[in-house]
Design an enzyme around this catalytic site. Structure first.
Site, PDB file in Angstrom:
ATOM      1  CB  CYS A  48      -0.937   0.117   1.287  1.00  0.00           C
ATOM      2  SG  CYS A  48      -2.034   1.425   1.415  1.00  0.00           S
ATOM      3  CB  CYS A  97      -5.082  -0.612   2.303  1.00  0.00           C
ATOM      4  SG  CYS A  97      -3.968  -0.882   3.421  1.00  0.00           S
ATOM      5  CB  CYS A 100      -4.391   3.155   5.897  1.00  0.00           C
ATOM      6  SG  CYS A 100      -3.898   2.816   4.193  1.00  0.00           S
ATOM      7  CB  CYS A 120      -9.463  -4.294 -11.813  1.00  0.00           C
ATOM      8  SG  CYS A 120      -8.733  -3.273 -12.886  1.00  0.00           S
TER       9      CYS A 120
END
Length: 132
Positions: A48, A97, A100, A120
């Site tokens: 991330c 994510c 976060c 995607c």
């Protein structure tokens, strides 16, 4: 799973480029075929861009022909959270994510075996690092 990360909008803006902020914090989408990882075949782990949580292994990346990096499964079951997205008159599954809350992209049920899923993702939400 690690602790959740929460920051103010000002903190996110200072940490991210304008494109990364638009994609990850405002749920934007980069233009197809423009992201740095759209055609990448480099090995490693995709993290991330906001909190550095490991998200996808390059071994699960494939060319979906869509213009965005596509994966058939996350690195771990709890790395990517999913939410229903009804924006723009469509019903989709948003990928976030789990640490976060960064918008990563969407999940579609048209991927290859073994999962049949296509994660995607936006290149702007990812950072590819070599395997340790």
């Amino acid at each position: 799973m690690t602790d959740k990360i929460t920051k103010t909008e000002e903190e996110w803006r200072s940490q991210l480029t304008p494109e990364q902020y638009q994609v990850t914090r405002l749920k934007g989408t980069e233009q197809a075929f423009t992201g740095i990882y759209a055609h990448s075949k480099e090995p490693g782990i995709y993290h991330c861009i906001c909190c550095d949580q490991p998200l996808f292994d390059s071994d699960t990346k494939y060319d979906s022909g869509t213009g965005w990096p596509s994966f058939f499964r996350p690195l771990t079951e709890d790395a990517v959270a999913e939410e229903r997205d009804v924006s723009y008159g469509m019903i989709r599954t948003e990928a976030l994510c789990s640490r976060c809350g960064a918008h990563l992209g969407h999940v579609f049920p048209d991927g290859p075996a073994p999962t049949g899923l296509r994660y995607c993702m936006n290149s702007a939400s990812l950072n590819l690092k070599p395997r340790e």
